[in-house]
Scaffold this active site. Structure first.
Site, PDB file in Angstrom:
ATOM      1  N   ARG A   1      -3.934 -23.512  23.225  1.00  0.00           N
ATOM      2  CA  ARG A   1      -3.987 -24.889  22.737  1.00  0.00           C
ATOM      3  C   ARG A   1      -2.773 -25.232  21.894  1.00  0.00           C
ATOM      4  O   ARG A   1      -2.454 -24.523  20.926  1.00  0.00           O
ATOM      5  CB  ARG A   1      -5.273 -25.120  21.948  1.00  0.00           C
ATOM      6  CG  ARG A   1      -6.430 -25.440  22.880  1.00  0.00           C
ATOM      7  CD  ARG A   1      -7.694 -25.626  22.143  1.00  0.00           C
ATOM      8  NE  ARG A   1      -8.235 -24.346  21.726  1.00  0.00           N
ATOM      9  CZ  ARG A   1      -9.410 -24.211  21.122  1.00  0.00           C
ATOM     10  NH1 ARG A   1     -10.131 -25.275  20.857  1.00  0.00           N
ATOM     11  NH2 ARG A   1      -9.858 -23.021  20.788  1.00  0.00           N
TER      12      ARG A   1
ATOM     13  N   LYS B   1      -0.409 -17.788  19.354  1.00  0.00           N
ATOM     14  CA  LYS B   1      -0.060 -16.722  18.415  1.00  0.00           C
ATOM     15  C   LYS B   1      -0.588 -15.414  18.987  1.00  0.00           C
ATOM     16  O   LYS B   1      -1.372 -15.442  19.945  1.00  0.00           O
ATOM     17  CB  LYS B   1      -0.609 -17.010  17.029  1.00  0.00           C
ATOM     18  CG  LYS B   1      -2.121 -16.923  16.897  1.00  0.00           C
ATOM     19  CD  LYS B   1      -2.510 -17.083  15.444  1.00  0.00           C
ATOM     20  CE  LYS B   1      -3.928 -16.632  15.210  1.00  0.00           C
ATOM     21  NZ  LYS B   1      -4.333 -16.723  13.827  1.00  0.00           N
TER      22      LYS B   1
ATOM     23  N   CYS C   1      -6.447 -25.499  15.463  1.00  0.00           N
ATOM     24  CA  CYS C   1      -6.873 -26.109  14.193  1.00  0.00           C
ATOM     25  C   CYS C   1      -5.784 -26.886  13.464  1.00  0.00           C
ATOM     26  O   CYS C   1      -5.954 -28.070  13.167  1.00  0.00           O
ATOM     27  CB  CYS C   1      -7.389 -25.037  13.249  1.00  0.00           C
ATOM     28  SG  CYS C   1      -9.021 -24.481  13.685  1.00  0.00           S
TER      29      CYS C   1
END
Ligand code: UDX
Length: 448
Positions: free
Chosen positions: A324, A317, A257
């Protein structure tokens, strides 16, 4: 009786949305274009890693149906959430082809239906889609923007305890219908026009990215000046106007995002004739930050040709298998290009990595990954790495050097355990970390 819902797109956002609404008692039909994905879901397998999601889907199996057929969605439900990907194109703009396809595949609808856009789209998309619906005699299909703010790894909690729910509608009744779905959730509801709702999402993510690039630059200046960024961030965060979240320095923001939304907003501004100078810098700082580990490695190892470097954590993470834009994908080819041998380890993303990390020797245990290595680089702050600085690891490494790209470990403890240690924005080990030498005797005081 909660009303039945449709979800279009069985990706991460779609599955979380479907499972959470099913858990609130709604029957949910989930539609996707990929036959293998639907087959997996029907067989009870969840094709993405999100803590608690598989269990939630399993618990609500009776209320969830998976299908390839768009007609099934609207046969069962009046309200359908659109959760399809809007990946960046090579210019940084959002690719809206999956969203367009949803509109193209809308079946004949005799009764009023509502499309609720959860995918992140450029500001103005709702207006454009409204026009397309109207011009195709689909004026009775309502359009509502309801951006998602879920973060990977904590998505279920974020759904049930959001900071806010944003609803942007052209028609107040449609907005009310969507707001009613969130009644069981205790959170402020922001009612807005569609363009403002779209902008809230983009601006929020761009601001979070700005906070991260800011603290990363402060971290870099701390390294030059001898300040400790952890102490600095702690002191800054106590100011309520600043807030303590998103002030963790590291090797840059990544994921599905933040990078995409920052570029999309910059591009959107540019296309509207406005040069968003600040975001240009935020992006550049982030790119440079991903590369800082290289400097830290060469500082201690000199040339990297023939050296073995273990990348610990491949996912962007912890608590996700999402790669991505992950820093590991930037670091690995840089190291390979320098002639290093590159190992990789991750507790959940190994399979995903195997498909894209060419030339990287992927190891399934941490010990295996660091054995004989000249350096171990913490790229993702997995819990499994918290006790990395133990004798077993030190003895297995050829050279006990840890580069901590996430400030996961405590510098004193790591150094006391016999490692040379570098982190971000905090005091670094001396070159070669020579064993402590005794302080020389002070100069005898001059007798006058
Ligand atoms: C983000 C937003 O938080 C969420 O609201 C939106 O819906 C999707 O994008 P996500 O991509 O899952 O969620 O991850 P997030 O936890 O926000 O982290 C994004 C990136 O920033 C990660 O690379 C993370 O490591 C990095 N980060 C985060 C920092 O470097 N420092 C911080 O202080 C916080």
């Amino acid at each position: 009786m909660p009303e039945p819902l449709g979800v279009i797109g069985a990706g991460w956002v779609g599955l979380v949305t479907a499972a959470c609404f099913a858990d609130l008692g709604h029957d949910v039909v989930v539609r996707d274009v990929a036959p293998e994905r639907i087959a997996e879901l029907e067989a009870g397998r969840v094709p993405i890693y999100e803590p608690g999601l598989a269990e939630l889907i399993d618990r609500n199996r009776d209320r969830l149906r998976f299908t390839l057929d768009p007609e099934e969605v609207f046969a069962a439900a009046r309200i359908a959430f659109v959760c399809v990907p809007t990946p960046p194109t090579y210019t940084g703009e959002a690719d809206l082809s999956a969203v367009e396809r949803v509109l193209d595949e809308l079946p004949e609808l005799a009764e009023r239906a509502i499309l609720v856009m959860k995918s992140t789209v450029p500001v103005g998309t709702g207006e454009r889609l409204r026009f397309r619906l109207d011009s195709r005699s689909l004026a009775h299909v309502g359009y509502v923007s309801n951006p998602e703010f879920l973060a990977e790894g904590t998505a279920l909690r974020d759904f049930i305890h959001p900071d806010r729910v944003v609803i942007g509608a052209f028609d107040e009744t449609d907005g009310n219908a969507v707001a009613a779905l969130y009644e069981p959730i205790d959170a402020p509801v922001v009612r807005a026009d569609v363009a403002s709702a779209e902008m809230i999402k983009l601006a929020s993510n761009a601001f979070l990215a700005t906070k991260i690039s800011f603290i990363n630059e402060i971290s870099n200046v701390c390294e030059e000046t001898g300040a400790d960024v952890s102490v600095v961030a702690g002191g800054m965060g106590l100011d309520r106007r600043i807030g303590s979240l998103f002030l963790r320095p590291g090797i840059g923001y990544s994921g599905s995002c933040l990078p995409k939304d920052v570029s999309a907003l910059k591009q959107l501004a540019g296309n509207s004739g406005y040069h968003f100078q600040l975001l240009t810098a935020v992006i550049e700082v982030n790119e440079l930050q991903k590369r800082r580990v290289m400097g830290k490695l060469t500082k201690h190892l000199g040339g990297l040709r023939g050296k073995t470097i273990a990348i610990l954590g491949l996912a962007f993470k912890p608590n996700t298998n999402d790669l991505r834009d992950a820093p590991s994908l930037i670091l690995a080819p840089r190291l390979l290009a320098e002639g290093a041998e590159v190992r990789g380890w991750d507790p959940v993303a190994l399979e995903e990595a195997r498909a894209i990390m060419r030339g990287v020797d992927l190891r399934s245990t941490l010990l295996d990954a660091v054995t004989g290595a000249d350096a171990a680089v913490i790229v993702t702050e997995w819990d499994e790495l918290r006790d990395l600085a133990k004798p077993e690891i030190r003895d297995a490494m050829r050279n006990p050097l840890i580069i901590d790209g996430r400030n996961l470990l405590d510098p004193d403890t790591v150094r006391a355990a016999g490692f040379t240690y570098e982190s971000m924005g905090r005091a670094s080990s001396d070159l070669r970390a020579l064993p402590e030498t005794e302080e020389p005797d002070p100069e005898p005081e001059l007798q006058t």
